[in-house]
Design a protein around this motif. Structure first.
Motif, PDB file in Angstrom:
ATOM      1  N   HIS A 129       0.873  -1.166   0.000  1.00 54.59           N
ATOM      2  CA  HIS A 129       0.000   0.000   0.000  1.00 54.59           C
ATOM      3  C   HIS A 129       0.912   1.219   0.000  1.00 54.59           C
ATOM      4  N   VAL A 130       1.073   1.816  -1.160  1.00 57.46           N
ATOM      5  CA  VAL A 130       2.001   2.938  -1.307  1.00 57.46           C
ATOM      6  C   VAL A 130       1.241   4.190  -1.703  1.00 57.46           C
ATOM      7  N   PRO A 131       1.744   5.359  -1.362  1.00 58.74           N
ATOM      8  CA  PRO A 131       1.116   6.606  -1.808  1.00 58.74           C
ATOM      9  C   PRO A 131       1.095   6.690  -3.328  1.00 58.74           C
ATOM     10  N   GLN A 132       0.117   7.385  -3.873  1.00 58.72           N
ATOM     11  CA  GLN A 132       0.015   7.513  -5.324  1.00 58.72           C
ATOM     12  C   GLN A 132       1.124   8.387  -5.902  1.00 58.72           C
ATOM     13  N   GLU A 133       1.511   9.410  -5.164  1.00 52.53           N
ATOM     14  CA  GLU A 133       2.504  10.341  -5.682  1.00 52.53           C
ATOM     15  C   GLU A 133       3.900   9.754  -5.564  1.00 52.53           C
TER      16      GLU A 133
END
Length: 304
Positions: A287-291
């Motif tokens: 689960h990683v940030p989109q940016e």
């Protein structure tokens, strides 16, 4: 006097931090300590430099295969042959005394001292709020006193936030955080920072840092979910303790890797995925940030 083919001499005598500075790496003084240097390059690379006995060593945060001595450092970045590296280092060693403008400090070998850490920890008090966390990091006070995190975050005599690390034998390291600080207390050994774990938990979130773990919880508030943080790249001993944590979660179904959206985060995730895949049948998801380049605390700040 030069030591043209004496690799052992080069590995001990040449300050790898100064050499890296000459190759464009800049010191991150906020995260460096007397036993390790954190240095970054504008190409995105981040290295940790330390000493083992008298030998300078390093590892790259973004590439698990990129580690070793100054010889490995040069070989990975230039492709030079060993004779070429020997000639290059002989030239550096003979002219190194003129390169003092690379203002990078010396380091001492890290010495783990559990008794020192335990003695220091006994003087620390659990926090219910802290301006660094609430004002600068935008983590609400109610999260800090939530049953998941109450009694898991402390403050030292100097007002620093302290995240205690555990290794299965108790507290082994103290991670200090403040607006001008981001280091482990001298004598620490990095393991895992843990929030509370309940028998009913079905998910374990592994974040890169305790602040990212608190930020992730603030954003999503998942139920039946425990949180832990690795505080950077995973070492072998951290994996050993992770096994014991997983073994104490009888209903665990999945492990969520809440890592940064960058090369370092990918490297950490790949190591954990490989390890867990060889040990368990648990579902592992990222689960990683989109940016690109963002961490979960940055996501939290942008969401406000």
């Amino acid at each position: 006097m030069t030591h043209k083919n004496d690799f052992a001499f080069f590995k001990e005598s040449i300050n790898l931090g100064q050499y890296a500075a000459a190759q464009g790496y800049e010191l991150d003084s906020r995260k460096s300590t007397r036993s390790s240097l954190v240095m970054r390059h504008n190409n995105g690379d981040k290295i940790i430099i330390s000493r083992k006995a008298d030998t300078w060593i390093y590892f790259s945060v973004r590439d698990n295969q990129d580690n070793g001595t100054i010889v490995d450092f040069i070989q990975r970045r230039t492709g030079k042959t060993l004779p070429e590296i020997a000639e290059h280092l002989a030239g550096w060693e003979s002219h190194g005394q003129t390169l003092s403008h690379y203002n990078v400090p010396d380091v001492k070998e890290q010495v783990y001292d559990r008794q020192r850490i335990l003695k220091a920890f006994q003087r620390m008090k659990p926090i219910i709020t802290h301006p660094y966390l609430t004002d600068e990091r935008k983590i609400p006070s109610q999260v800090l006193v939530n049953e998941r995190f109450r009694g898991k975050i402390f403050q030292d005599y100097y007002g620093n936030v302290v995240f205690p690390h555990q290794d299965g034998q108790g507290i082994c390291g103290l991670e200090l955080k403040n607006h001008d600080k981001g280091v482990f207390m001298r004598g620490s050994e990095k393991a895992l920072w843990l929030g509370a774990i309940e028998p009913s938990d079905t998910t374990l979130v592994l974040a890169e840092s305790p602040i990212d773990a608190l930020s992730h919880y603030t954003l999503f508030k998942p139920v039946n979910t425990a949180y832990a943080a690795v505080s950077g790249g995973m070492r072998d001993k951290q994996f050993e303790f992770l096994v014991s944590v997983i073994a104490k979660m009888p209903l665990l179904e999945q492990i969520v890797l809440a890592v940064d959206n960058d090369a370092g985060g990918n490297s950490i995730a790949e190591r954990i995925e490989e390890f867990i895949g060889n040990k368990f049948t648990k579902r592992v998801i990222r689960h990683v940030p989109q940016e690109i380049g963002a961490d979960w605390n940055q996501v939290l700040k942008m969401a406000l």
